[in-house]
Design a protein around this motif. Structure first.
Motif, PDB file in Angstrom:
ATOM      1  N   ASN A 298      -7.292  -1.606  -2.423  1.00  0.00           N
ATOM      2  CA  ASN A 298      -5.557  -2.287  -2.626  1.00  0.00           C
ATOM      3  C   ASN A 298      -4.261  -1.644  -3.038  1.00  0.00           C
ATOM      4  O   ASN A 298      -3.261  -1.447  -4.040  1.00  0.00           O
ATOM      5  N   ARG A 299      -4.519  -0.530  -1.608  1.00  0.00           N
ATOM      6  CA  ARG A 299      -3.585   0.459  -1.349  1.00  0.00           C
ATOM      7  C   ARG A 299      -2.260  -0.048  -1.386  1.00  0.00           C
ATOM      8  O   ARG A 299      -1.042   0.829  -1.039  1.00  0.00           O
ATOM      9  N   HIS A 300      -2.218  -1.424  -0.465  1.00  0.00           N
ATOM     10  CA  HIS A 300      -0.998  -2.237  -0.265  1.00  0.00           C
ATOM     11  C   HIS A 300       0.282  -2.790  -0.958  1.00  0.00           C
ATOM     12  O   HIS A 300       1.189  -2.953  -1.533  1.00  0.00           O
ATOM     13  N   SER A 301      -0.621  -2.200  -2.811  1.00  0.00           N
ATOM     14  CA  SER A 301      -0.041  -3.217  -4.064  1.00  0.00           C
ATOM     15  C   SER A 301      -0.392  -2.262  -5.076  1.00  0.00           C
ATOM     16  O   SER A 301       0.664  -2.087  -6.180  1.00  0.00           O
TER      17      SER A 301
ATOM     18  N   TYR B 108       0.358   4.715   1.290  1.00  0.00           N
ATOM     19  CA  TYR B 108       0.703   3.309   2.017  1.00  0.00           C
ATOM     20  C   TYR B 108       1.402   2.798   0.403  1.00  0.00           C
ATOM     21  O   TYR B 108       1.980   2.007  -0.444  1.00  0.00           O
ATOM     22  N   ASN B 109       0.460   3.722  -1.099  1.00  0.00           N
ATOM     23  CA  ASN B 109       0.589   3.094  -2.229  1.00  0.00           C
ATOM     24  C   ASN B 109       1.359   3.013  -2.818  1.00  0.00           C
ATOM     25  O   ASN B 109       2.971   3.999  -2.538  1.00  0.00           O
TER      26      ASN B 109
ATOM     27  N   PRO C  75       7.338   2.001  -3.890  1.00  0.00           N
ATOM     28  CA  PRO C  75       6.388   2.676  -2.588  1.00  0.00           C
ATOM     29  C   PRO C  75       6.677   4.199  -1.727  1.00  0.00           C
ATOM     30  O   PRO C  75       7.590   4.800  -2.135  1.00  0.00           O
TER      31      PRO C  75
ATOM     32  N   SER D 250       6.379  -2.817   6.021  1.00  0.00           N
ATOM     33  CA  SER D 250       6.647  -3.484   5.798  1.00  0.00           C
ATOM     34  C   SER D 250       6.078  -4.041   4.189  1.00  0.00           C
ATOM     35  O   SER D 250       6.235  -5.069   3.455  1.00  0.00           O
ATOM     36  N   ASP D 251       4.884  -2.723   3.746  1.00  0.00           N
ATOM     37  CA  ASP D 251       4.780  -3.891   2.321  1.00  0.00           C
ATOM     38  C   ASP D 251       5.888  -3.294   1.049  1.00  0.00           C
ATOM     39  O   ASP D 251       6.012  -4.256   0.587  1.00  0.00           O
TER      40      ASP D 251
ATOM     41  N   ARG E 276       6.327  -7.725   1.607  1.00  0.00           N
ATOM     42  CA  ARG E 276       5.536  -8.603   2.328  1.00  0.00           C
ATOM     43  C   ARG E 276       4.528  -9.012   1.080  1.00  0.00           C
ATOM     44  O   ARG E 276       4.973  -8.004   0.363  1.00  0.00           O
TER      45      ARG E 276
ATOM     46  N   THR F 254       1.727  -7.674  -1.255  1.00  0.00           N
ATOM     47  CA  THR F 254       2.035  -5.949  -1.306  1.00  0.00           C
ATOM     48  C   THR F 254       2.787  -5.784  -2.611  1.00  0.00           C
ATOM     49  O   THR F 254       3.291  -6.136  -3.767  1.00  0.00           O
ATOM     50  N   HIS F 255       3.737  -4.800  -1.831  1.00  0.00           N
ATOM     51  CA  HIS F 255       4.397  -4.041  -3.629  1.00  0.00           C
ATOM     52  C   HIS F 255       5.325  -5.061  -3.619  1.00  0.00           C
ATOM     53  O   HIS F 255       5.606  -5.186  -4.719  1.00  0.00           O
TER      54      HIS F 255
END
Length: 511
Positions: free
Chosen positions: A199-202, A237-238, A244, A274-275, A278, A281-282
């Protein structure tokens, strides 16, 4: 050179005139990298500036700017570019507690990297895994063994991580008083990025105690910035406290640039911008224009991805001023001048190609591997192995050479598997090998690979072409002496000189 024909008293004299092209300031190697960047910057259009701020930066022929790819890897030796010395994984080298030896490892790595980049650069283009900017070391803290990327780190201790990380940076970047930087290293992933991966993108690291932040997660980054003068930092990413990381004013502006005085480049992890917007994601920003503008404004100079292509539209929409983009662009141009990448004569060109996977570098890898071993217990004095013992070797990894390469790796000329190593120490009749089940599959397969041979050698003869039709020149041959475990996942090439995509192969053997 121009020729003029001038008739004098019935005789034609040939006169030669030398047309000396005057260098523009950004082409003048006697100026500092920063002065050259300052001159080049206003000559670029907005669209050209934006293109340079993405990892795959296109050429700008009218200004003599070459195509350049910022993304390269050297986690434990030059990665993903064919033949190279493969050193132990970072977690193993961390277990050596020997930062002086680690410096030697990365000084050797930077020698090989310079040679490879020079050879690749003869085509006039530096593509992915061919440039001079290396996204290593990983100085995150390894706190949980379930984190799938812990092997890329130097362990759980902030002080040790800082010491090892600084050795990596100094080995890669070379002497600070050299005319050109040898390479540029990158401290990653900033910050509080120690898993989980899924879940690193969120994920939002929002409840980090201040003491844990300053005593655990940040010290190594501070060492690399203030003491080793690392030239790049990669944001994670997190999220951190709701933002972010690649758009975190707290991390990138207040701590990194204001408190620590960092002057270098911040690059995003791949796809991190993108996170921002998108779905799933975040989701902190409405679209790519808002996301890109916010990232640049908070100090992320270079994107690994394609969202920054929208920056020109963001400027036109009033989301960001072109002068704010210029701040990032100056840092990027300065870095390219520092490396000599903009100049015709390759810097560090005196390093011979013979260093690639040389005997000296192989010996260095062996020494580091030996120092990485940590014996916690020698119950019943079973070590060293009694040559009269019967030994069972179990598991698929024991006979898997590719497993030993780790990740973000180069390709060694030869690999000794664990099974081969044990067989070299004990008589044949005293060794039992049982591969057992696969790592993730529920079924067991019996391999008949050992019953295949060709030209008097076990295994398969392999031939490779850099096209899909097995046509033209064979670019590589190999004797496959261990069972097939081939995949291009992780960007691992099948053999030195073989492209990562659009290639073909033929394997031949007698069963």
């Amino acid at each position: 050179m121009k020729r003029g024909w001038i008739p004098i008293m019935g005789v034609c004299l040939v006169l030669s005139f030398s047309a000396c092209k005057q260098l523009l300031p950004y082409q003048d190697t006697s100026l500092t990298a920063e002065q050259r960047a300052e001159d080049l910057l206003p000559r670029l259009t907005l669209e050209e500036k934006v293109s340079i701020m993405q990892n795959a930066s296109p050429a700008i022929p009218r200004l003599g700017i070459k195509e350049y790819e910022w993304w390269n890897e050297a986690l434990h030796g030059v990665g993903r570019a064919g033949l190279a010395t493969v050193f132990p994984q970072s977690i193993g080298m961390g277990a050596s507690f020997n930062d002086s030896l680690l410096y030697e490892v990365f000084n050797a790595t930077s020698d090989e990297a310079r040679v490879k980049s020079r050879i690749f650069g003869e085509s006039g283009v530096l593509k992915r895994y061919q440039g001079l900017t290396f996204w290593t070391p990983n100085v995150n803290i390894f706190r949980d063994p379930r984190w799938g990327r812990g092997q890329e780190t130097y362990g759980e201790d902030p002080y040790l991580t800082g010491q090892m990380g600084m050795a990596v940076v100094r080995g890669l970047q070379g002497p600070e008083d050299a005319g050109y930087d040898k390479l540029h290293a990158c401290a990653k992933h900033f910050a509080v990025h120690s898993g989980p991966e899924w879940n690193r993108h969120s994920f939002d690291a929002e409840n980090i105690a201040p003491r844990d932040l300053w005593e655990t997660y940040l010290p190594a980054f501070k060492d690399l910035v203030q003491k080793a003068h690392v030239k790049e930092v990669m944001c994670a990413y997190n999220r951190f406290e709701g933002e972010p990381c690649c758009g975190s004013n707290r991390l990138l502006m207040q701590i990194l640039r204001d408190e620590w005085g960092y002057k270098g480049i911040v690059v995003s992890d791949c796809g991190a911008i993108s996170d921002f917007h998108r779905p799933g994601t975040h989701g902190t920003h409405p679209d790519k224009e808002h996301a890109s503008a916010a990232a640049v404004r908070t100090g992320t100079d270079l994107e690994c991805g394609s969202e920054y292509a929208s920056l020109a539209d963001a400027v036109k929409a009033g989301l960001i001023d072109e002068k704010e983009i210029d701040i990032s662009l100056k840092r990027l141009l300065t870095a390219r001048f520092e490396l000599g990448e903009m100049d015709e004569q390759p810097a560090w060109s005196e390093i011979p190609a013979s260093v690639l996977n040389s005997k000296e570098h192989q010996a260095l890898a062996l020494r580091m591997a030996r120092e990485s071993l940590v014996l916690l217990q020698n119950k019943n004095n079973i070590l060293p192995l009694n040559t009269h013992l019967k030994v069972a070797v179990m598991g698929p990894n024991a006979n898997d050479s590719v497993m030993q390469w780790g990740n973000y790796n180069g390709i060694p000329a030869h690999t000794v598997t664990l099974l081969e190593a044990v067989r070299a120490k004990l008589p044949e009749g005293q060794i039992i090998y049982e591969p057992g089940c696969d790592r993730v599959d529920g079924k067991t397969l019996q391999s008949l690979f050992d019953e295949c041979s060709i030209n008097g050698k076990p295994g398969f003869l392999a031939e490779y072409w850099n096209n899909r039709d097995r046509e033209g020149e064979v670019v590589a041959t190999d004797q496959i002496s261990t069972p097939f475990h081939f995949a291009t996942t992780g960007a691992t090439t099948f053999a030195p000189g073989v492209e990562i995509t659009s290639f073909s192969a033929r394997y031949e053997s007698v069963f």
